[in-house]
Design a protein around this motif. Sequence first.
Motif, PDB file in Angstrom:
ATOM      1  N   VAL A   1      -0.138   5.129   7.439  1.00 38.29           N
ATOM      2  CA  VAL A   1      -1.469   5.526   7.908  1.00 38.29           C
ATOM      3  C   VAL A   1      -1.466   7.007   8.257  1.00 38.29           C
ATOM      4  CG1 VAL A   1      -3.299   5.100   9.591  1.00 38.29           C
ATOM      5  CG2 VAL A   1      -1.855   3.205   8.804  1.00 38.29           C
ATOM      6  N   VAL A   2      -2.398   7.766   7.666  1.00 36.37           N
ATOM      7  CA  VAL A   2      -2.585   9.180   7.992  1.00 36.37           C
ATOM      8  C   VAL A   2      -4.016   9.366   8.476  1.00 36.37           C
ATOM      9  CG1 VAL A   2      -0.864   9.921   6.320  1.00 36.37           C
ATOM     10  CG2 VAL A   2      -3.266   9.811   5.642  1.00 36.37           C
ATOM     11  N   LEU A   3      -4.269  10.509   9.095  1.00 34.25           N
ATOM     12  CA  LEU A   3      -5.600  10.736   9.656  1.00 34.25           C
ATOM     13  C   LEU A   3      -6.603  11.221   8.618  1.00 34.25           C
ATOM     14  CD1 LEU A   3      -7.419  10.817  12.176  1.00 34.25           C
ATOM     15  CD2 LEU A   3      -6.673  13.177  12.516  1.00 34.25           C
ATOM     16  N   GLY A   4      -6.262  12.280   7.887  1.00 33.83           N
ATOM     17  CA  GLY A   4      -7.238  12.913   7.004  1.00 33.83           C
ATOM     18  C   GLY A   4      -6.845  12.902   5.547  1.00 33.83           C
ATOM     19  N   VAL A   5      -7.805  13.309   4.706  1.00 30.80           N
ATOM     20  CA  VAL A   5      -7.598  13.344   3.263  1.00 30.80           C
ATOM     21  C   VAL A   5      -6.497  14.332   2.863  1.00 30.80           C
ATOM     22  CG1 VAL A   5      -8.701  13.869   1.051  1.00 30.80           C
ATOM     23  CG2 VAL A   5      -9.937  12.547   2.779  1.00 30.80           C
ATOM     24  N   PRO A   6      -6.408  15.542   3.441  1.00 29.42           N
ATOM     25  CA  PRO A   6      -5.345  16.462   3.019  1.00 29.42           C
ATOM     26  C   PRO A   6      -3.945  15.864   3.137  1.00 29.42           C
ATOM     27  CG  PRO A   6      -6.976  17.628   4.315  1.00 29.42           C
ATOM     28  CD  PRO A   6      -7.329  16.186   4.411  1.00 29.42           C
ATOM     29  N   LYS A   7      -3.679  15.147   4.232  1.00 27.82           N
ATOM     30  CA  LYS A   7      -2.364  14.525   4.388  1.00 27.82           C
ATOM     31  C   LYS A   7      -2.162  13.424   3.357  1.00 27.82           C
ATOM     32  CE  LYS A   7       1.562  14.060   6.545  1.00 27.82           C
ATOM     33  NZ  LYS A   7       2.576  15.148   6.520  1.00 27.82           N
TER      34      LYS A   7
ATOM     35  N   LEU B   1      -9.795   8.560   8.389  1.00 29.34           N
ATOM     36  CA  LEU B   1     -11.130   9.132   8.527  1.00 29.34           C
ATOM     37  C   LEU B   1     -12.094   8.641   7.454  1.00 29.34           C
ATOM     38  CD1 LEU B   1     -10.383  12.830   9.559  1.00 29.34           C
ATOM     39  CD2 LEU B   1     -11.258  10.987  10.990  1.00 29.34           C
ATOM     40  N   THR B   2     -11.591   8.267   6.293  1.00 26.13           N
ATOM     41  CA  THR B   2     -12.468   7.774   5.220  1.00 26.13           C
ATOM     42  C   THR B   2     -12.332   6.276   4.996  1.00 26.13           C
ATOM     43  OG1 THR B   2     -10.786   8.272   3.533  1.00 26.13           O
ATOM     44  CG2 THR B   2     -12.402   9.998   4.040  1.00 26.13           C
ATOM     45  N   GLY B   3     -11.392   5.630   5.695  1.00 26.19           N
ATOM     46  CA  GLY B   3     -11.197   4.200   5.498  1.00 26.19           C
ATOM     47  C   GLY B   3     -10.742   3.862   4.091  1.00 26.19           C
ATOM     48  N   THR B   4      -9.895   4.704   3.518  1.00 32.93           N
ATOM     49  CA  THR B   4      -9.481   4.549   2.124  1.00 32.93           C
ATOM     50  C   THR B   4      -8.056   4.015   2.031  1.00 32.93           C
ATOM     51  OG1 THR B   4     -10.900   6.396   1.464  1.00 32.93           O
ATOM     52  CG2 THR B   4      -9.182   5.744  -0.080  1.00 32.93           C
ATOM     53  N   ILE B   5      -7.872   2.978   1.229  1.00 33.01           N
ATOM     54  CA  ILE B   5      -6.557   2.432   0.921  1.00 33.01           C
ATOM     55  C   ILE B   5      -6.121   2.983  -0.430  1.00 33.01           C
ATOM     56  CG2 ILE B   5      -5.189   0.346   0.597  1.00 33.01           C
ATOM     57  CD1 ILE B   5      -6.317   0.615   3.404  1.00 33.01           C
ATOM     58  N   VAL B   6      -4.951   3.613  -0.479  1.00 30.58           N
ATOM     59  CA  VAL B   6      -4.450   4.216  -1.718  1.00 30.58           C
ATOM     60  C   VAL B   6      -3.319   3.354  -2.253  1.00 30.58           C
ATOM     61  CG1 VAL B   6      -3.484   6.279  -2.780  1.00 30.58           C
ATOM     62  CG2 VAL B   6      -5.055   6.502  -0.839  1.00 30.58           C
ATOM     63  N   LEU B   7      -3.465   2.890  -3.483  1.00 30.62           N
ATOM     64  CA  LEU B   7      -2.445   2.083  -4.143  1.00 30.62           C
ATOM     65  C   LEU B   7      -1.806   2.895  -5.262  1.00 30.62           C
ATOM     66  CD1 LEU B   7      -4.350  -1.309  -4.573  1.00 30.62           C
ATOM     67  CD2 LEU B   7      -3.023  -0.545  -2.610  1.00 30.62           C
ATOM     68  N   ARG B   8      -0.494   2.816  -5.345  1.00 30.43           N
ATOM     69  CA  ARG B   8       0.213   3.419  -6.479  1.00 30.43           C
ATOM     70  C   ARG B   8       0.589   2.316  -7.452  1.00 30.43           C
ATOM     71  NH1 ARG B   8       5.409   7.063  -5.318  1.00 30.43           N
ATOM     72  NH2 ARG B   8       6.103   5.107  -4.359  1.00 30.43           N
ATOM     73  N   GLY B   9       0.483   2.598  -8.733  1.00 34.19           N
ATOM     74  CA  GLY B   9       0.790   1.579  -9.737  1.00 34.19           C
ATOM     75  C   GLY B   9       2.284   1.357  -9.864  1.00 34.19           C
ATOM     76  N   ASP B  10       2.905   0.768  -8.852  1.00 37.00           N
ATOM     77  CA  ASP B  10       4.337   0.501  -8.885  1.00 37.00           C
ATOM     78  C   ASP B  10       4.595  -0.953  -8.539  1.00 37.00           C
ATOM     79  OD1 ASP B  10       3.762   0.434  -6.200  1.00 37.00           O
ATOM     80  OD2 ASP B  10       4.864   2.251  -5.679  1.00 37.00           O
ATOM     81  N   ASP B  11       5.839  -1.270  -8.189  1.00 35.34           N
ATOM     82  CA  ASP B  11       6.194  -2.664  -7.912  1.00 35.34           C
ATOM     83  C   ASP B  11       5.653  -3.168  -6.585  1.00 35.34           C
ATOM     84  OD1 ASP B  11       7.539  -2.847 -10.283  1.00 35.34           O
ATOM     85  OD2 ASP B  11       9.540  -2.506  -9.427  1.00 35.34           O
ATOM     86  N   LEU B  12       5.124  -2.287  -5.745  1.00 32.35           N
ATOM     87  CA  LEU B  12       4.543  -2.715  -4.475  1.00 32.35           C
ATOM     88  C   LEU B  12       3.019  -2.755  -4.537  1.00 32.35           C
ATOM     89  CD1 LEU B  12       5.131  -3.529  -1.539  1.00 32.35           C
ATOM     90  CD2 LEU B  12       4.982  -1.108  -0.930  1.00 32.35           C
ATOM     91  N   GLY B  13       2.415  -1.751  -5.172  1.00 30.09           N
ATOM     92  CA  GLY B  13       0.963  -1.718  -5.295  1.00 30.09           C
ATOM     93  C   GLY B  13       0.435  -2.503  -6.479  1.00 30.09           C
ATOM     94  N   GLY B  14       1.286  -2.733  -7.472  1.00 32.92           N
ATOM     95  CA  GLY B  14       0.882  -3.515  -8.641  1.00 32.92           C
ATOM     96  C   GLY B  14       0.091  -2.702  -9.647  1.00 32.92           C
ATOM     97  N   ARG B  15       0.004  -3.225 -10.850  1.00 32.90           N
ATOM     98  CA  ARG B  15      -0.818  -2.554 -11.857  1.00 32.90           C
ATOM     99  C   ARG B  15      -2.286  -2.720 -11.506  1.00 32.90           C
ATOM    100  NH1 ARG B  15      -1.966  -6.355 -16.552  1.00 32.90           N
ATOM    101  NH2 ARG B  15      -1.198  -8.398 -15.871  1.00 32.90           N
ATOM    102  N   ARG B  16      -3.106  -1.830 -12.008  1.00 39.07           N
ATOM    103  CA  ARG B  16      -4.496  -1.762 -11.587  1.00 39.07           C
ATOM    104  C   ARG B  16      -5.255  -3.053 -11.881  1.00 39.07           C
ATOM    105  NH1 ARG B  16      -7.115   3.692 -13.129  1.00 39.07           N
ATOM    106  NH2 ARG B  16      -5.668   4.305 -11.489  1.00 39.07           N
TER     107      ARG B  16
ATOM    108  N   CYS C   1       0.851  -1.181   0.000  1.00 38.65           N
ATOM    109  CA  CYS C   1       0.000   0.000   0.000  1.00 38.65           C
ATOM    110  C   CYS C   1       0.890   1.235   0.000  1.00 38.65           C
ATOM    111  CB  CYS C   1      -0.911  -0.064   1.221  1.00 38.65           C
ATOM    112  SG  CYS C   1      -1.486   1.474   1.900  1.00 38.65           S
ATOM    113  N   HIS C   2       0.371   2.346  -0.478  1.00 39.85           N
ATOM    114  CA  HIS C   2       1.108   3.607  -0.424  1.00 39.85           C
ATOM    115  C   HIS C   2       0.643   4.463   0.748  1.00 39.85           C
ATOM    116  CE1 HIS C   2       1.989   7.863  -1.412  1.00 39.85           C
ATOM    117  NE2 HIS C   2       3.090   7.369  -1.949  1.00 39.85           N
ATOM    118  N   THR C   3      -0.678   4.600   0.919  1.00 41.44           N
ATOM    119  CA  THR C   3      -1.248   5.435   1.967  1.00 41.44           C
ATOM    120  C   THR C   3      -2.577   4.850   2.406  1.00 41.44           C
ATOM    121  OG1 THR C   3      -0.204   7.431   1.069  1.00 41.44           O
ATOM    122  CG2 THR C   3      -2.064   7.767   2.551  1.00 41.44           C
ATOM    123  N   ALA C   4      -2.884   4.979   3.687  1.00 41.45           N
ATOM    124  CA  ALA C   4      -4.199   4.603   4.215  1.00 41.45           C
ATOM    125  C   ALA C   4      -4.761   5.806   4.963  1.00 41.45           C
ATOM    126  CB  ALA C   4      -4.091   3.396   5.141  1.00 41.45           C
ATOM    127  N   ILE C   5      -5.955   6.257   4.561  1.00 40.37           N
ATOM    128  CA  ILE C   5      -6.583   7.436   5.162  1.00 40.37           C
ATOM    129  C   ILE C   5      -7.599   6.969   6.189  1.00 40.37           C
ATOM    130  CG2 ILE C   5      -7.874   9.542   4.696  1.00 40.37           C
ATOM    131  CD1 ILE C   5      -6.797   9.430   1.835  1.00 40.37           C
TER     132      ILE C   5
END
Length: 272
Positions: free
Chosen positions: A179-185, A146-161, A140-144
């Motif tokens: 892990v961050v708290l809010g969307v701005p971060k 407050l929204t429970g969102t997992i953010v994946l980047r299309g790289d060698d760790l997150g994989g292609r979509r 994973c790249h980032t986990a937000i």
Amino acid sequence: MSDWRDQRPVHTPGVSAKEEILARVRTALAAPRRDAVTEAEDVPRDYQRADSKQEVSTDRGKVRDVLVQRLEDYTAVVHRTTADEVPATIAAALGSESRVIVPAGLPAAWTGSVDATVIQDDGSASPRELDAIDAVITGCHTAIALTGTIVLRGDDLGGRRAITLVPDHHIVVVEDEQVVLGVPKGIERMGTDPGAPWTMISGPSATSDIELSRVEGVHGPRRLDVVLVEPAPEPEPEAEPEPEPEREREPKRAAASTSTSTSTQDHQEKTS
């Protein structure tokens, strides 16, 4: 503040509807604004930012708790573990899955306890071939939180979509520093690579029709397991030995004094 007043529009005889609409638009554009904001500097900036006090001062444990709560609200399964237990946790989350695909940069240790056949993605598998694979494991790249969102980047760790959307079961490993708290971060972290392909996941794939019948797995994995890697608990300090109570030593000294006095008295009696 202007003196603008809303008035009910009145139809002008002999004017077509189109001409009347355009005339009203021109009149509205020419009227002064109804609020005090006239320049970019006047726009309020009191919304949450990446460096807000809530973001930087909230206890890390509480941030992780919020993330877990949001993910579970989305029916995702969360496994809270430590770095040493990641391989065993992934193996338990896979269950009886027999074929698993992973991106090229996934740490080999993460799949060390997996009994299934692990396929490293080289970009050649088609969507039809991916559909025959049981599960996918990614980082994973980032986990937000407050929204429970997992953010994946299309790289060698997150994989292609494609590998994160076609298999029916997705296991994603989220490390504490991601892990961050809010969307701005979260957006700030994503801004370090604005040209990268990003995938934002908030729970398993689900949709509803006009009758509100929920259907899962239409636009992505039907099952989402999140392996949350937390810091190992600090060992408890060893208890210091308790000192011997004074009341146990005092009688011994008293007994010794009594014995000495008795011996002195006996000696004096014999001498006399």
